[in-house]
Design an enzyme around this catalytic site. Sequence first.
Site, PDB file in Angstrom:
ATOM      1  N   ASP A  86       0.805  -1.217   0.000  1.00 19.05           N
ATOM      2  CA  ASP A  86       0.000   0.000   0.000  1.00 19.05           C
ATOM      3  C   ASP A  86       0.843   1.274   0.000  1.00 19.05           C
ATOM      4  OD1 ASP A  86       0.897  -0.469   2.579  1.00 19.05           O
ATOM      5  OD2 ASP A  86      -0.994   0.041   3.565  1.00 19.05           O
ATOM      6  N   THR A 115      10.979   4.260   5.826  1.00 20.06           N
ATOM      7  CA  THR A 115      10.355   2.955   5.679  1.00 20.06           C
ATOM      8  C   THR A 115       8.855   3.135   5.718  1.00 20.06           C
ATOM      9  OG1 THR A 115      10.308   0.679   6.531  1.00 20.06           O
ATOM     10  CG2 THR A 115      10.311   2.448   8.161  1.00 20.06           C
ATOM     11  N   HIS A 171     -28.382  -4.601  45.834  1.00 21.08           N
ATOM     12  CA  HIS A 171     -28.824  -5.911  45.335  1.00 21.08           C
ATOM     13  C   HIS A 171     -30.122  -5.765  44.528  1.00 21.08           C
ATOM     14  CE1 HIS A 171     -25.925  -7.492  48.289  1.00 21.08           C
ATOM     15  NE2 HIS A 171     -26.471  -6.612  49.093  1.00 21.08           N
ATOM     16  N   GLN A 202      10.756  -1.480  14.072  1.00 22.05           N
ATOM     17  CA  GLN A 202      10.238  -0.918  12.833  1.00 22.05           C
ATOM     18  C   GLN A 202       8.985  -0.092  13.121  1.00 22.05           C
ATOM     19  OE1 GLN A 202       8.300  -3.125   9.236  1.00 22.05           O
ATOM     20  NE2 GLN A 202      10.492  -2.934   8.778  1.00 22.05           N
ATOM     21  N   SER A 262     -42.722   0.280  20.064  1.00 22.58           N
ATOM     22  CA  SER A 262     -42.878  -1.127  19.694  1.00 22.58           C
ATOM     23  C   SER A 262     -43.821  -1.223  18.506  1.00 22.58           C
ATOM     24  CB  SER A 262     -43.443  -1.935  20.873  1.00 22.58           C
ATOM     25  OG  SER A 262     -43.864  -3.219  20.463  1.00 22.58           O
TER      26      SER A 262
END
Length: 482
Positions: free
Chosen positions: A85, A109, A157, A239, A287
């Site tokens: 690419d 690079t 809870h 790299q 709904s």
Amino acid sequence: MEGSGDEFQKYRSPLVSRYASKEMAFNFSDSNKFTMWRKLWIYLAKAEKELGLPITDAQVSEMEAHVDDINFAMAAEEERKLRHDVMAHVHTFANCCPTAAPIIHLGATSCYVGDNTDLIMLRDGFDILLPKLARVIDRLANFADKYADLPTLGFTHYQPAQLTTVGKRACLWLQDLLMDIRNLQRAREDLRFRGVKGTTGTQASFLQLFQGDHDKVEQLDRRVTEMAGFKKSYLVTGQTYSRKVDIDCLTVLASLGATVHKICTDIRLLANLKEIEEPFEKEQIGSSAMPYKRNPMRAERCCSLARHLVALVSDPLQTASVQWLERTLDDSANRRISLPESFLTADIILSTLQNITEGLVVYPKVIERHIRHELPFMATENIIMAIVKAGGNRQDCHEKIRVLSQQAAAVVKQEGGDNDLLARVQADPYFTPILNQLDDLLDPKTFIGRAPQQVARFLAEEVKPVLEPYKSKMDVKIELEL
């Protein structure tokens, strides 16, 4: 078929086609990416010229004149031919810059453009997210302040517990979001530039270009880093830059996802109780089968996408762990997906959450009714203390209350009736000495402790200073299209 263009004949990510903001979608677009590659080649050429390499003003000007006119068809054809690419785009850029062609990508690079562009996109992605997160915090802070002293049932809870306030609960959400904004700020500030490091990070190609002059190589690295808007570059790389950087970035986004999921789950639970609802549009349908429904679809969307955001962090964790020595290419395809999707997803849930927090609806009468159902049980200790102050025996009163409470509980649980404990207390002659105190003993505001004071202090000392840097970006309102 009307509206059946090519885009409908192939899969499109809903992150972009349905939800994401234009600015975040552009940040990770091919146009932005490959334009940035060209800018990086220009930065490199300019810096190399400044430091004495034989690059002309005409070559730099030619590159600058063609930074935006990318021939994507040619680049695609070149990549099919070359299977690379970066070189495909080098050739495409060179095609429109024949004079500059010999010096494009000089000494570099592929990761010079690839990794550095990724770092720029990550930085700019954080810059898009941070004001959005600040606006969510601002909207929730306003909500917390407005309802700082409105009593509501607390839940542990998911069972009724002692009272808190609507505003205090919002501060629990805010506290998590404050941790997130600090995490995002830190991740953004920790980002550095890869810079110009060469094929394995040793800068050997640049040392050769400058005939062994180490100072010039370091100056080149610093100059390109500055041009890209970074204060520092990583002093050592392979790299690539370390893939742990990606872990740091996506971890804070995953943590944000966990926060948003918790907040929106709370909103969904409260919507079920009809105490709080997210905004509901005039023509919105809840709904297809049940026209009366008002589903918390925005909060549900946030939860759905937040799970995806949390899951995405596993990609950079695994990628970083399997990078061999100076680099392997098995990171590339994964990062093309995981990095953009994390930022796109975070962008979407913040926009959606801002919309929710700008329009949260509170139903105080429903909240009051729920309190009335539970408060008599919670007030029993207060009733016992009042009887003792009136000359009664603590143990005798405890037994009276225990029996009456169990009778009232049976009415609620077995008969489906209302909690009638208060009526039972009023009907029992034993409690005559304190009947005139019952209203005060059952005032919900006497059960919320220091919640309003905690809200005020938290907003002033914790929230306000965090929002200060973003005050010029607070006026943006979110309207969801879907």
